[in-house]
Write an enzyme that holds these catalytic residues in place. Structure first.
Site: not given
Ligand code: CAA
Length: 307
Positions: A142, A175
């Site tokens: 990352s 990316e």
């Molecule tokens: N596997 C499969 N499905 C998953 C999952 C996983 N690990 N985690 C979440 N989901 C699914 C859930 O089942 C749910 O599906 P439905 O809509 O069908 O019910 C959906 O995703 C939404 O999940 P939740 O209802 O549990 O919770 P939420 O609505 O709060 O979403 C989240 C969770 C997707 C993590 C959301 O909060 C989000 O997008 N957060 C931001 C994440 C982000 O910014 N990530 C980037 C981080 S930076 C990075 O990764 C790079 C780096 O190098 C540091």
């Protein structure tokens, strides 16, 4: 242009088109397991590699659990088909603790191990000896320079960055980091591969943080500084960014989700590269939390406490 010239160009094009059918993933943590899941779910043969059998078992259990979440929505009306999807996906994943074995037939190797340049270089130096000449190498780093990792191999033309986001099964972005040495064919292959696994690729240069982290990490650090100055509580800052800017998580929730140790590692590395850049200024509070072992959700406590 004559028909024979066009045929020649078409044949040449076909001959140089690289495709990924089988892959090795080194590192079965959150990112490696997530990449294995999406690749296997789209019909790719995956060998998932880590240092110990129990780590791999944990990764497989996590993939099963995640697939169940996917299936619950995708096959809501047909649970039998959902179960078949899980069985077929899991059947596409083999595991091993030997990196040299993992790569012997791989079209693509994706590395998702610890964010340490020397450790990554060591790994790729070894893989370079055992992987066939055709095999493309990619790092999911990352924040480390792809070029510096690629320099440990003799295949800079077949080396690129492939950066996924957490949680991999949900986040649509990849990316594709094109280092100066990455060949056009390899770049195109990785763009195609990203689409084949259901992701949306964007093209990045080999610059610190590529696109997303270059914006996201300074934003998260600035939130910590805002909180440290007492300009707002962390709860209010989180609510503000969710309700005022439409972000799915506030910056403190996201810091905890990504891991405070990871964020510290990234900012420290960039600070070393550009000590004068105020966006890359380390945070005292973040350092203290990491030193206390409070790394976020994965350790049960970061900015917030988790059960
Ligand atoms: N596997 C499969 N499905 C998953 C999952 C996983 N690990 N985690 C979440 N989901 C699914 C859930 O089942 C749910 O599906 P439905 O809509 O069908 O019910 C959906 O995703 C939404 O999940 P939740 O209802 O549990 O919770 P939420 O609505 O709060 O979403 C989240 C969770 C997707 C993590 C959301 O909060 C989000 O997008 N957060 C931001 C994440 C982000 O910014 N990530 C980037 C981080 S930076 C990075 O990764 C790079 C780096 O190098 C540091």
């Amino acid at each position: 242009m004559s028909l024979s010239a066009l045929t020649y160009i078409a044949r040449r094009g076909m001959a140089t088109k690289l495709t990924v059918k089988s892959m090795a993933i080194i590192g079965s943590g959150q990112m490696g397991a997530g990449i294995a899941q999406v690749a296997a779910a789209t019909g790719h043969k995956v060998v998932l590699c880590d240092t110990a059998g129990d780590i791999l078992e944990k990764a497989q259990a996590g993939i099963q659990k995640s697939l169940q979440r996917v299936v619950k929505k995708k096959y809501a009306d047909d649970p039998e088909k959902g179960q078949e999807f899980i069985t077929n996906t899991m059947a596409n994943i083999e595991t091993t603790t030997e990196p040299a074995k993992a790569v012997v037939t791989a079209d693509l190797v994706v590395e998702a191990i610890v964010e340490n340049l020397a450790v990554k270089q060591d790994l790729f130096r070894t893989l370079d000896k055992f992987a066939p000449a055709k095999t493309i190498f990619a790092s999911n780093t990352s924040s480390l320079p792809i070029t510096a990792i690629a320099d440990s191999t003799k295949r800079q033309d077949k080396f690129a960055g492939l950066h996924f986001f957490n949680p991999v099964p949900v986040m649509k972005l990849v990316e594709v980091v094109r280092a100066p040495g990455t060949s056009q064919e390899v770049y195109e292959c990785l763009m195609d591969f990203s689409k084949a696994i259901g992701k949306h690729p964007v093209t990045c240069k080999d610059t610190p943080g590529f696109l997303v982290n270059r914006l996201l990490v300074p934003y998260m650090l600035e939130s910590v500084r805002l909180y440290e100055r007492g300009d707002g509580s962390k709860e209010d800052i989180d609510v503000a960014m969710k309700l005022g800017a439409g972000y799915p998580m506030g910056p403190f929730e996201l810091l905890d989700y990504v891991g405070l140790d990871t964020c510290k590692f990234i900012i420290d590395g960039w600070h070393e590269l550009e000590p004068e850049n105020p966006l890359f200024e380390p945070s005292q509070l973040l350092n203290e939390l990491v030193a206390a072992g409070k790394h976020g959700k994965k350790t049960g406590e970061g900015f917030y406490k988790y059960n």
